[in-house]
Write a protein that holds these residues in place. Sequence first.
Motif, PDB file in Angstrom:
ATOM      1  N   LEU A  80      -3.551 -23.797  13.428  1.00 14.67           N
ATOM      2  CA  LEU A  80      -3.982 -22.533  12.823  1.00 14.67           C
ATOM      3  C   LEU A  80      -3.095 -22.163  11.640  1.00 14.67           C
ATOM      4  N   PHE A  81      -1.778 -22.201  11.826  1.00 13.90           N
ATOM      5  CA  PHE A  81      -0.879 -21.827  10.727  1.00 13.90           C
ATOM      6  C   PHE A  81      -1.068 -22.733   9.518  1.00 13.90           C
ATOM      7  N   PHE A  82      -1.188 -24.033   9.738  1.00 15.92           N
ATOM      8  CA  PHE A  82      -1.344 -24.945   8.603  1.00 15.92           C
ATOM      9  C   PHE A  82      -2.702 -24.768   7.920  1.00 15.92           C
ATOM     10  N   LEU A  83      -3.754 -24.493   8.688  1.00 12.86           N
ATOM     11  CA  LEU A  83      -5.061 -24.219   8.082  1.00 12.86           C
ATOM     12  C   LEU A  83      -5.034 -22.924   7.270  1.00 12.86           C
ATOM     13  N   LEU A  84      -4.399 -21.880   7.805  1.00 14.69           N
ATOM     14  CA  LEU A  84      -4.296 -20.625   7.051  1.00 14.69           C
ATOM     15  C   LEU A  84      -3.510 -20.829   5.763  1.00 14.69           C
TER      16      LEU A  84
ATOM     17  N   MET B  49       2.045 -16.406   0.436  1.00 10.85           N
ATOM     18  CA  MET B  49       1.489 -16.367   1.791  1.00 10.85           C
ATOM     19  C   MET B  49       1.350 -17.774   2.372  1.00 10.85           C
ATOM     20  N   ALA B  50       0.988 -18.735   1.524  1.00 12.62           N
ATOM     21  CA  ALA B  50       0.863 -20.116   1.994  1.00 12.62           C
ATOM     22  C   ALA B  50       2.209 -20.635   2.488  1.00 12.62           C
ATOM     23  N   PHE B  51       3.283 -20.340   1.754  1.00 13.88           N
ATOM     24  CA  PHE B  51       4.608 -20.778   2.190  1.00 13.88           C
ATOM     25  C   PHE B  51       5.032 -20.054   3.468  1.00 13.88           C
ATOM     26  N   TYR B  52       4.743 -18.763   3.546  1.00  9.19           N
ATOM     27  CA  TYR B  52       5.045 -17.974   4.752  1.00  9.19           C
ATOM     28  C   TYR B  52       4.357 -18.598   5.969  1.00  9.19           C
ATOM     29  N   LEU B  53       3.073 -18.865   5.830  1.00 14.17           N
ATOM     30  CA  LEU B  53       2.300 -19.431   6.944  1.00 14.17           C
ATOM     31  C   LEU B  53       2.732 -20.860   7.261  1.00 14.17           C
TER      32      LEU B  53
ATOM     33  N   LYS C  29       0.826  -1.212   0.000  1.00  9.56           N
ATOM     34  CA  LYS C  29       0.000   0.000   0.000  1.00  9.56           C
ATOM     35  C   LYS C  29       0.859   1.260   0.000  1.00  9.56           C
ATOM     36  N   LEU C  30       2.085   1.141   0.542  1.00  7.63           N
ATOM     37  CA  LEU C  30       3.009   2.274   0.558  1.00  7.63           C
ATOM     38  C   LEU C  30       3.837   2.354  -0.727  1.00  7.63           C
ATOM     39  N   GLY C  31       3.666   1.368  -1.615  1.00  4.31           N
ATOM     40  CA  GLY C  31       4.377   1.366  -2.884  1.00  4.31           C
ATOM     41  C   GLY C  31       5.832   0.927  -2.777  1.00  4.31           C
ATOM     42  N   ILE C  32       6.195   0.236  -1.692  1.00  6.77           N
ATOM     43  CA  ILE C  32       7.592  -0.175  -1.543  1.00  6.77           C
ATOM     44  C   ILE C  32       7.790  -1.679  -1.729  1.00  6.77           C
ATOM     45  N   ALA C  33       6.755  -2.399  -2.065  1.00  2.77           N
ATOM     46  CA  ALA C  33       6.856  -3.831  -2.348  1.00  2.77           C
ATOM     47  C   ALA C  33       5.611  -4.263  -3.107  1.00  2.77           C
ATOM     48  N   ASN C  34       5.746  -5.341  -3.855  1.00  2.77           N
ATOM     49  CA  ASN C  34       4.591  -5.914  -4.537  1.00  2.77           C
ATOM     50  C   ASN C  34       3.780  -6.734  -3.534  1.00  2.77           C
ATOM     51  N   PRO C  35       2.476  -6.819  -3.746  1.00  2.00           N
ATOM     52  CA  PRO C  35       1.666  -7.666  -2.855  1.00  2.00           C
ATOM     53  C   PRO C  35       2.124  -9.125  -2.938  1.00  2.00           C
ATOM     54  N   SER C  36       2.028  -9.836  -1.842  1.00  2.00           N
ATOM     55  CA  SER C  36       2.364 -11.260  -1.830  1.00  2.00           C
ATOM     56  C   SER C  36       1.234 -12.049  -2.456  1.00  2.00           C
ATOM     57  N   SER C  37       1.588 -13.034  -3.264  1.00  2.00           N
ATOM     58  CA  SER C  37       0.582 -13.901  -3.888  1.00  2.00           C
ATOM     59  C   SER C  37       0.052 -14.876  -2.833  1.00  2.00           C
ATOM     60  N   PRO C  38      -1.103 -15.493  -3.115  1.00  2.00           N
ATOM     61  CA  PRO C  38      -1.601 -16.510  -2.180  1.00  2.00           C
ATOM     62  C   PRO C  38      -0.600 -17.652  -1.964  1.00  2.00           C
ATOM     63  N   THR C  39       0.138 -18.019  -3.013  1.00  2.00           N
ATOM     64  CA  THR C  39       1.142 -19.077  -2.869  1.00  2.00           C
ATOM     65  C   THR C  39       2.264 -18.628  -1.938  1.00  2.00           C
TER      66      THR C  39
END
Length: 194
Positions: free
Chosen positions: A140-144, A105-109, A93-103
């Motif tokens: 929770l993390f694995f479900l997210l 985010m899945a790896f992050y979680l 939102k601040l224009g300093i990075a691209n949004p993370s894809s769902p994939t």
Amino acid sequence: MQEQNTAIRDTTANPAPLGLMGFGITTVLLNLHNVGLFDIGSMILAMGIFYGGLSQVIVGIMEWKKGNTFGTLAFTSYGLFWLSLVGILVMPKLGIANPSSPTEMAFYLAMWGIFTLGMFFGTFKANRALQFVFGSLTLLFFLLAAGDITGSSQITTIAGVVGIICGSSAIYTGFAEVLNETYKKTVLPLFSVK
């Protein structure tokens, strides 16, 4: 000349309840979003930065001072989790990075799920209340992660319910530690491991 040994007694307060409350309340609020009650707004982001994030990092440092390796790793890591999550949400939102894809985010979680599973094994000599916090947080993390990778809103909603339970269990554990210490008896049981 005779040598003398001096023992220094730690009389500082137990920092864990602050960390448990910061984690628990912030987790409940984020998961009220996951069940669809409201969108992510400044309230959740501010909680993620300050109570979930900053307070847990401070608690982790306090646990280090007390010689508690588990508490140091847990509180500092989850504090930094909250700060990184806010960064993931705000930086695009601040224009300093691209949004993370769902994939992504899945790896992050999923990585946080693996970390939490390892920490869960560290609770086996603690108490059942703490085991429940870490066990439900692992789930929770694995479900997210599953919700993000599949795009299933149903899985995310189920994760939200698990998250509310997990956060509530952390709040309970924090209150139990404070009340039991304050009243010098078991007010809320932590269900000790025998």
